[in-house]
Design a protein around this motif. Structure first.
Motif, PDB file in Angstrom:
ATOM      1  N   ALA A   4       0.833  -1.200   0.000  1.00 20.37           N
ATOM      2  CA  ALA A   4       0.000   0.000   0.000  1.00 20.37           C
ATOM      3  C   ALA A   4       0.868   1.252   0.000  1.00 20.37           C
ATOM      4  CB  ALA A   4      -0.937  -0.009   1.203  1.00 20.37           C
ATOM      5  N   ALA A   5       1.877   1.273   0.849  1.00 22.82           N
ATOM      6  CA  ALA A   5       2.774   2.428   0.909  1.00 22.82           C
ATOM      7  C   ALA A   5       3.526   2.598  -0.412  1.00 22.82           C
ATOM      8  CB  ALA A   5       3.757   2.265   2.062  1.00 22.82           C
ATOM      9  N   TRP A   6       3.959   1.491  -0.992  1.00 23.29           N
ATOM     10  CA  TRP A   6       4.687   1.546  -2.247  1.00 23.29           C
ATOM     11  C   TRP A   6       3.814   2.108  -3.371  1.00 23.29           C
ATOM     12  CZ3 TRP A   6       4.416  -2.067  -6.562  1.00 23.29           C
ATOM     13  CH2 TRP A   6       5.397  -1.844  -7.510  1.00 23.29           C
ATOM     14  N   LEU A   7       2.550   1.677  -3.433  1.00 19.39           N
ATOM     15  CA  LEU A   7       1.644   2.181  -4.463  1.00 19.39           C
ATOM     16  C   LEU A   7       1.443   3.685  -4.350  1.00 19.39           C
ATOM     17  CD1 LEU A   7      -1.033  -0.645  -4.444  1.00 19.39           C
ATOM     18  CD2 LEU A   7       0.422  -0.009  -6.380  1.00 19.39           C
ATOM     19  N   VAL A   8       1.268   4.159  -3.122  1.00 24.03           N
ATOM     20  CA  VAL A   8       1.063   5.603  -2.921  1.00 24.03           C
ATOM     21  C   VAL A   8       2.346   6.372  -3.251  1.00 24.03           C
ATOM     22  CG1 VAL A   8       0.503   7.375  -1.216  1.00 24.03           C
ATOM     23  CG2 VAL A   8      -0.792   5.241  -1.261  1.00 24.03           C
ATOM     24  N   LEU A   9       3.502   5.833  -2.870  1.00 30.88           N
ATOM     25  CA  LEU A   9       4.765   6.488  -3.219  1.00 30.88           C
ATOM     26  C   LEU A   9       4.979   6.529  -4.730  1.00 30.88           C
ATOM     27  CD1 LEU A   9       7.216   5.099  -0.509  1.00 30.88           C
ATOM     28  CD2 LEU A   9       6.524   7.471  -0.838  1.00 30.88           C
ATOM     29  N   GLU A  10       4.659   5.445  -5.414  1.00 35.77           N
ATOM     30  CA  GLU A  10       4.773   5.415  -6.875  1.00 35.77           C
ATOM     31  C   GLU A  10       3.901   6.488  -7.510  1.00 35.77           C
ATOM     32  OE1 GLU A  10       6.284   3.384  -9.440  1.00 35.77           O
ATOM     33  OE2 GLU A  10       7.680   2.846  -7.863  1.00 35.77           O
ATOM     34  N   ARG A  11       2.662   6.590  -7.055  1.00 34.72           N
ATOM     35  CA  ARG A  11       1.740   7.574  -7.623  1.00 34.72           C
ATOM     36  C   ARG A  11       2.200   8.991  -7.317  1.00 34.72           C
ATOM     37  NH1 ARG A  11      -1.538   8.969 -11.667  1.00 34.72           N
ATOM     38  NH2 ARG A  11      -3.168  10.351 -10.941  1.00 34.72           N
ATOM     39  N   GLY A  12       2.769   9.180  -6.150  1.00 35.59           N
ATOM     40  CA  GLY A  12       3.241  10.503  -5.766  1.00 35.59           C
ATOM     41  C   GLY A  12       4.550  10.907  -6.408  1.00 35.59           C
ATOM     42  N   GLY A  13       5.203   9.990  -7.114  1.00 37.68           N
ATOM     43  CA  GLY A  13       6.450  10.308  -7.789  1.00 37.68           C
ATOM     44  C   GLY A  13       7.688  10.094  -6.952  1.00 37.68           C
ATOM     45  N   ALA A  14       7.544   9.523  -5.772  1.00 44.50           N
ATOM     46  CA  ALA A  14       8.693   9.310  -4.897  1.00 44.50           C
ATOM     47  C   ALA A  14       9.214   7.881  -4.956  1.00 44.50           C
ATOM     48  CB  ALA A  14       8.326   9.656  -3.453  1.00 44.50           C
ATOM     49  N   GLY A  15       8.551   7.021  -5.709  1.00 42.21           N
ATOM     50  CA  GLY A  15       8.975   5.627  -5.816  1.00 42.21           C
ATOM     51  C   GLY A  15       9.997   5.444  -6.916  1.00 42.21           C
ATOM     52  N   PRO A  16      10.427   4.207  -7.132  1.00 40.93           N
ATOM     53  CA  PRO A  16      11.440   3.946  -8.154  1.00 40.93           C
ATOM     54  C   PRO A  16      10.920   4.026  -9.585  1.00 40.93           C
ATOM     55  CG  PRO A  16      10.807   1.904  -7.072  1.00 40.93           C
ATOM     56  CD  PRO A  16      10.124   3.024  -6.334  1.00 40.93           C
ATOM     57  N   GLY A  17       9.627   4.171  -9.798  1.00 37.41           N
ATOM     58  CA  GLY A  17       9.071   4.327 -11.133  1.00 37.41           C
ATOM     59  C   GLY A  17       8.884   3.030 -11.895  1.00 37.41           C
ATOM     60  N   ILE A  18       8.652   1.948 -11.183  1.00 31.11           N
ATOM     61  CA  ILE A  18       8.467   0.648 -11.814  1.00 31.11           C
ATOM     62  C   ILE A  18       7.087   0.540 -12.449  1.00 31.11           C
ATOM     63  CG2 ILE A  18       8.341  -1.835 -11.365  1.00 31.11           C
ATOM     64  CD1 ILE A  18      10.404  -1.332  -9.113  1.00 31.11           C
ATOM     65  N   LEU A  19       6.073   1.078 -11.795  1.00 30.79           N
ATOM     66  CA  LEU A  19       4.699   0.997 -12.289  1.00 30.79           C
ATOM     67  C   LEU A  19       4.364   2.182 -13.188  1.00 30.79           C
ATOM     68  CD1 LEU A  19       2.673   0.014  -9.101  1.00 30.79           C
ATOM     69  CD2 LEU A  19       3.299  -1.453 -11.005  1.00 30.79           C
ATOM     70  N   SER A  20       3.420   1.955 -14.093  1.00 28.96           N
ATOM     71  CA  SER A  20       2.915   3.073 -14.892  1.00 28.96           C
ATOM     72  C   SER A  20       2.099   3.995 -13.991  1.00 28.96           C
ATOM     73  CB  SER A  20       2.051   2.559 -16.037  1.00 28.96           C
ATOM     74  OG  SER A  20       0.848   2.010 -15.533  1.00 28.96           O
ATOM     75  N   SER A  21       1.934   5.227 -14.417  1.00 29.25           N
ATOM     76  CA  SER A  21       1.177   6.198 -13.630  1.00 29.25           C
ATOM     77  C   SER A  21      -0.270   5.752 -13.459  1.00 29.25           C
ATOM     78  CB  SER A  21       1.233   7.559 -14.311  1.00 29.25           C
ATOM     79  OG  SER A  21       0.470   8.494 -13.588  1.00 29.25           O
ATOM     80  N   ARG A  22      -0.844   5.150 -14.502  1.00 32.00           N
ATOM     81  CA  ARG A  22      -2.240   4.697 -14.427  1.00 32.00           C
ATOM     82  C   ARG A  22      -2.403   3.578 -13.412  1.00 32.00           C
ATOM     83  NH1 ARG A  22      -6.134   1.813 -18.700  1.00 32.00           N
ATOM     84  NH2 ARG A  22      -7.991   2.113 -17.454  1.00 32.00           N
ATOM     85  N   LEU A  23      -1.516   2.589 -13.443  1.00 29.69           N
ATOM     86  CA  LEU A  23      -1.602   1.472 -12.504  1.00 29.69           C
ATOM     87  C   LEU A  23      -1.359   1.938 -11.069  1.00 29.69           C
ATOM     88  CD1 LEU A  23      -2.101  -1.530 -12.296  1.00 29.69           C
ATOM     89  CD2 LEU A  23       0.329  -1.903 -12.674  1.00 29.69           C
TER      90      LEU A  23
END
Length: 84
Positions: A4-23
């Motif tokens: 859950a934390a990883w998904l929110v970080l990805e969407r917020g732009g603070a993650g490693p960028g593995i997932l697409s913005s839509r996902l």
């Protein structure tokens, strides 16, 4: 919790960028719905509209757990909507 934390970080732009913005947006939206749903509660044991209020857990739920999940859910919703 990590996912859950990883998904929110990805969407917020603070993650490693593995997932697409839509996902990441769909995932963080799901996190927001789950947290806000827990905050509203099951109308019996947990949440804003619980009926059982006499136990130690119910008191802690009213004072700490429900406000925490509502705040986290609202923040996850903002991230899901606005993105990074």
């Amino acid at each position: 919790l990590f996912t859950a934390a990883w998904l929110v970080l990805e969407r917020g732009g603070a993650g490693p960028g593995i997932l697409s913005s839509r996902l990441a947006g769909i995932g963080s939206g799901g996190v927001a719905v789950a947290l806000l749903g827990r905050g509203v509660g099951d109308f019996r044991h947990v949440g804003l509209f619980k009926r059982e209020r006499g136990s130690a857990f119910a008191r802690m739920d009213s004072r700490l757990y429900t406000p925490l999940v509502l705040c986290l859910g609202a923040m996850a919703a903002v991230v899901a909507i606005r993105g990074g």
